[in-house]
Design an enzyme around this catalytic site. Structure first.
Site, PDB file in Angstrom:
ATOM      1  N   GLY A 164      -7.035   3.239  -3.091  1.00 53.75           N
ATOM      2  CA  GLY A 164      -7.207   4.074  -2.028  1.00 53.75           C
ATOM      3  C   GLY A 164      -8.167   3.466  -0.944  1.00 53.75           C
ATOM      4  O   GLY A 164      -8.878   4.288  -0.194  1.00 53.75           O
ATOM      5  N   ARG A 296       4.875   8.042 -11.045  1.00 47.16           N
ATOM      6  CA  ARG A 296       4.984   9.688 -11.215  1.00 47.16           C
ATOM      7  C   ARG A 296       5.951   9.950  -9.985  1.00 47.16           C
ATOM      8  O   ARG A 296       6.333   9.086  -9.284  1.00 47.16           O
ATOM      9  CB  ARG A 296       3.758  10.289 -11.014  1.00 47.16           C
ATOM     10  CG  ARG A 296       3.096   9.749  -9.553  1.00 47.16           C
ATOM     11  CD  ARG A 296       1.785  10.513  -9.099  1.00 47.16           C
ATOM     12  NE  ARG A 296       1.640  10.112  -7.733  1.00 47.16           N
ATOM     13  CZ  ARG A 296       0.888   9.106  -7.365  1.00 47.16           C
ATOM     14  NH1 ARG A 296       0.298   8.163  -8.033  1.00 47.16           N
ATOM     15  NH2 ARG A 296       0.993   8.844  -5.903  1.00 47.16           N
TER      16      ARG A 296
HETATM   17  C1  MV4 Z   1      -3.803  -4.567   2.654  1.00 50.96           C
HETATM   18  C2  MV4 Z   1      -3.907  -4.350   3.986  1.00 50.96           C
HETATM   19  C3  MV4 Z   1      -3.623  -5.532   4.753  1.00 50.96           C
HETATM   20  N1  MV4 Z   1      -3.467  -6.846   4.081  1.00 50.96           N
HETATM   21  N2  MV4 Z   1      -3.574  -5.694   1.953  1.00 50.96           N
HETATM   22  C4  MV4 Z   1      -5.103  -0.262   1.610  1.00 50.96           C
HETATM   23  C5  MV4 Z   1      -5.214   0.668   0.423  1.00 50.96           C
HETATM   24  C6  MV4 Z   1      -4.491  -0.220  -0.726  1.00 50.96           C
HETATM   25  N3  MV4 Z   1      -3.573   0.426  -1.434  1.00 50.96           N
HETATM   26  C7  MV4 Z   1      -3.888  -1.402   0.066  1.00 50.96           C
HETATM   27  N4  MV4 Z   1      -4.262  -1.379   1.276  1.00 50.96           N
HETATM   28  C8  MV4 Z   1      -4.356  -2.265   2.384  1.00 50.96           C
HETATM   29  N5  MV4 Z   1      -3.827  -3.456   1.682  1.00 50.96           N
HETATM   30  C9  MV4 Z   1      -3.470  -6.815   2.787  1.00 50.96           C
HETATM   31  N6  MV4 Z   1      -3.376  -7.806   2.435  1.00 50.96           N
HETATM   32  C10 MV4 Z   1      -4.011  -3.212   4.600  1.00 50.96           C
HETATM   33  C11 MV4 Z   1      -4.331  -2.085   3.495  1.00 50.96           C
HETATM   34  C12 MV4 Z   1      -4.243  -0.908   4.492  1.00 50.96           C
HETATM   35  C13 MV4 Z   1      -3.311   0.269   4.375  1.00 50.96           C
HETATM   36  C14 MV4 Z   1      -2.260   0.086   3.690  1.00 50.96           C
HETATM   37  C15 MV4 Z   1      -1.275   0.732   3.311  1.00 50.96           C
HETATM   38  C16 MV4 Z   1      -1.533   2.181   3.897  1.00 50.96           C
HETATM   39  C17 MV4 Z   1      -2.472   2.329   4.757  1.00 50.96           C
HETATM   40  C18 MV4 Z   1      -3.501   1.279   4.811  1.00 50.96           C
HETATM   41  C19 MV4 Z   1      -4.634   1.507   5.760  1.00 50.96           C
HETATM   42  C20 MV4 Z   1      -5.481   0.771   6.020  1.00 50.96           C
HETATM   43  C21 MV4 Z   1      -5.368  -0.653   5.308  1.00 50.96           C
END
Ligand code: MV4
Length: 665
Positions: A164, A296
């Protein structure tokens, strides 16, 4: 098939599961906490068992009590919904141990996907594309830095145990790496009691696209296309849609195959979702990378149901019963475009702070008569329910299905305009601004869409003043007529048999203004003065809905009286109008009901009347104090005090009856 299942959840998902079970002739057992004794999910099920206090850790997370409830009622299987115990491998094992079917994947599959770094290694081995990065055990800072240097900056340092968005740090250069690593490890240790990290190339302007998968115990696996969930705030999804705009058939196929490989690697059974982060370079192909698998049924599953015509809960029940999937990949087609909006009790103007309170009025979008309704309302909340601080703030999911994305957008806008909620803060107007906003409308999607469109999304909505002023006048006159039961001679409203008397009304919100109006000379119409002279006439429809004509244009308005005024709902939006009527003192629900209730929880600090006292409209009856502010309770009309239900200094709850006033006749 199972004869009876237990639903180990609450709210809309419990009601959702119960609806399919009912359609399949399967009996249902609800479990509920103290806070949910009267909840819709309890009534939606055939039987219900109390499992403890409001706090989820004492009720919905208490598996011994839930298993005992299953045994007591003879439930053969347990549906965990989402959240709570849905991804708890130990609970799934405990179900197996007592011979109850857990409606979900195997404990081993839940476990394998539960740990970030471990699941990523497993996926790499299965050939699922990952963001270039390091997911290994070597946590030596110098070694991690060399890995980051090799990946290339910017990189993202993530807590292995995180989720999250917690414990993530963007590092833009080699020089900044070690400090950022330390900070991330400290945060991870505090939040997750584990300071292992993984390092990834930072994906810019990411989209969140996930694939719905389904497996059976025979080893068949299919995917049901994708959902785009890029519109999020603070890692909470707000809008979800399917198909994902701009996804080419080739990329859809590639993502579907990658998701199937992910599911196959853990021998996945039941409904699951493989989440991908999608990179959108300024020019060039989109690229996708595995993020995690949710083991889920997800909140946003209805958009997949809309475009495929498949009931995912029905499939879950059949698969849990040992049946094979009813069709194979080539039989699964998508049709049209679906969008889901999450309607939540929260205040978008205050960083989306969750709101609590009572849903005093809840009017759903009209079902499209003469057509097959392309609108779906999934909710575990009904009018009069309290939104408590114990559970999540979702009031409902609104799902629309159109032939095209632009049709779905138009339907969503219409359905939101007909969703009328009074009593607590909610995000309906925000959602409407979002679907009409520049980025969502043009499918310019990425996870920072809400920040980008902020100027549009958080602007105050400007509604035509002559319309809402007209609505307020109609509500006022209707309330006065109901107080005096329609007898003009008894109304203290300046009515004169010859007509023509002028009244002045002070409206203090949303804008301070004086409205002069002429008392109706014939029922159901009057003239009022604002910037110019306007004419309004009205006809009551059902309940609080009115057909109102202003200056020759007719539309339906909903007028919901509240404490100090009225909420006026119209096509363009809604306004809370506060009315000060010099002739009549306070105005609102109290005046309509003839009883007087506390407008908020607080203490009674002054009591100015006793039983038998005769009061005039606007007389002070009592003074309450709450949050260091005093609120004066005024008589809504002339009358006699017939009962006083509290004493000076007493603490009262919001909505408590304070005293009874009877109009004199
Ligand atoms: C990332 C990313 C950019 N690059 N990984 C946010 C929660 C976690 N589940 C993974 N996330 C992210 N991982 C890399 N390598 C940007 C996010 C991210 C994000 C991802 C999906 C949906 C909303 C988001 C909001 C902010 C950052």
């Amino acid at each position: 098939m199972f004869k009876k299942i237990l639903i180990a959840n609450r709210g809309e998902i419990a009601c959702r599961v119960a609806a399919t079970a009912r359609r399949m002739g399967i009996q249902t057992v609800a479990v509920y906490s103290d806070a949910d004794a009267q909840a819709p999910h309890v009534r939606a099920c055939d039987e219900a068992v109390h499992i403890g206090p409001a706090d989820p850790k004492d009720s919905y997370l208490q598996w011994e009590r839930i298993l005992a409830a299953a045994e007591k009622t003879g439930a053969q299987a347990i549906h965990p919904g989402y959240g709570f115990l849905s991804e708890n491998a130990a609970f799934a094992k405990a179900c197996e141990a007592v011979g109850v079917t857990f409606i979900g994947p195997s404990p081993a599959a839940i476990e394998a996907m539960g740990l970030k770094a471990q699941s990523k290694r497993l996926m790499a081995a299965a050939g699922v594309p990952l963001v270039p990065g390091y997911h290994g055990d070597n946590q030596d800072p110098g070694y991690l830095k060399s890995q980051a240097d090799a990946i290339g900056y910017p990189v993202l340092v993530k807590a292995s145990a995180g989720g999250g968005g917690k414990g993530m740090r963007i590092v833009s250069s080699s020089d900044a790496f070690l400090d950022a690593l330390q900070a991330c490890k400290r945060e991870a240790l505090n939040s997750f009691a584990n300071d292992d990290v993984l390092i990834e190339k930072y994906v810019q302007r990411p989209r969140h696209i996930e694939i719905q998968v389904f497996g059976d115990t025979q080893g068949n696996l299919v995917h049901l296309f994708e959902r785009d969930c890029s519109v999020q705030r603070r890692h909470q999804k707000v809008l979800e849609e399917s198909p994902a705009p701009g996804l080419t058939p080739e990329m859809r196929e590639a993502m579907g195959q990658a998701a199937l490989a992910a599911a196959r690697a853990v021998h996945y059974v039941g409904a699951g979702t493989v989440e991908f982060i999608v990179e959108q370079p300024a020019n060039g192909e989109m690229d996708f990378f595995f993020m995690e698998m949710n083991t889920r049924l997800q909140v946003e599953h209805p958009v997949t149901e809309a475009i495929t015509g498949i009931d995912l809960v029905e499939w879950q029940l059949c698969v849990a019963n040992g049946e094979s999937l009813p069709c194979d990949q080539s039989d699964i087609r998508m049709h049209g475009h679906a969008i889901e909006a999450r309607i939540c009790a929260e205040n978008p103007q205050q960083q989306f702070l969750p709101a609590t309170g009572t849903v005093m009025r809840l009017a759903l979008p009209a079902c499209a008569q003469f057509t097959v309704a392309p609108i779906r309302w999934d909710s575990g909340v009904t009018q009069g329910d309290r939104i408590s601080p114990h559970y999540d703030s979702m009031i409902a999911k609104l799902i629309v299905h159109g032939e095209t994305r632009s049709q779905a957008l138009a339907l969503m806008d219409q359905a939101l305009s007909e969703t009328h909620i009074v009593g607590l803060h909610h995000n309906v107007h925000f959602l409407r601004a979002l679907v009409n906003g520049p980025s969502f409308k043009t499918a310019d999607l990425d996870t920072s869409l809400i920040e980008r469109d902020a100027a549009h999304l958080f602007a105050a909505n400007r509604l035509p003043v002559h319309w809402w002023a007209a609505g307020a006048l109609v509500a006022l006159i209707a309330s006065e007529q109901s107080v005096v039961k329609g007898h003009p001679w008894l109304a203290a409203d300046g009515w004169q048999p010859m007509g023509g008397a002028t009244r002045h009304l002070h409206v203090t919100a949303p804008t301070d203004l004086q409205v002069a109006f002429w008392v109706p000379s014939e029922p159901g119409c009057l003239r009022f003065q604002l910037d110019a002279l306007h004419e309004v006439s009205w006809v009551p429809l059902a309940q609080d809905s009115w057909r109102i004509t202003v200056d020759g244009v007719q539309q339906t308005l909903r007028l919901v009286p509240c404490r100090s005024g009225v909420t006026v709902f119209m096509r363009e939006g809604s306004v809370d109008v506060t009315i000060q009527d010099p002739l009549n003192g306070a105005f609102g629900v109290d005046a309509v009901a003839g009883g007087l209730t506390a407008p908020m929880p607080g203490k009674v600090v002054a009591l100015r009347v006793a039983v038998g006292d005769r009061v005039a409209a606007g007389d002070v009856l009592a003074v309450m104090e709450a949050m260091k502010m005093e609120h004066t309770i005024l008589a809504p009309g002339a009358g006699v005090v017939t009962d006083v239900f509290f004493q000076l200094g007493e603490q009262v709850a919001e909505g408590d009856a304070l005293l009874q006033l009877e109009s004199e006749s």
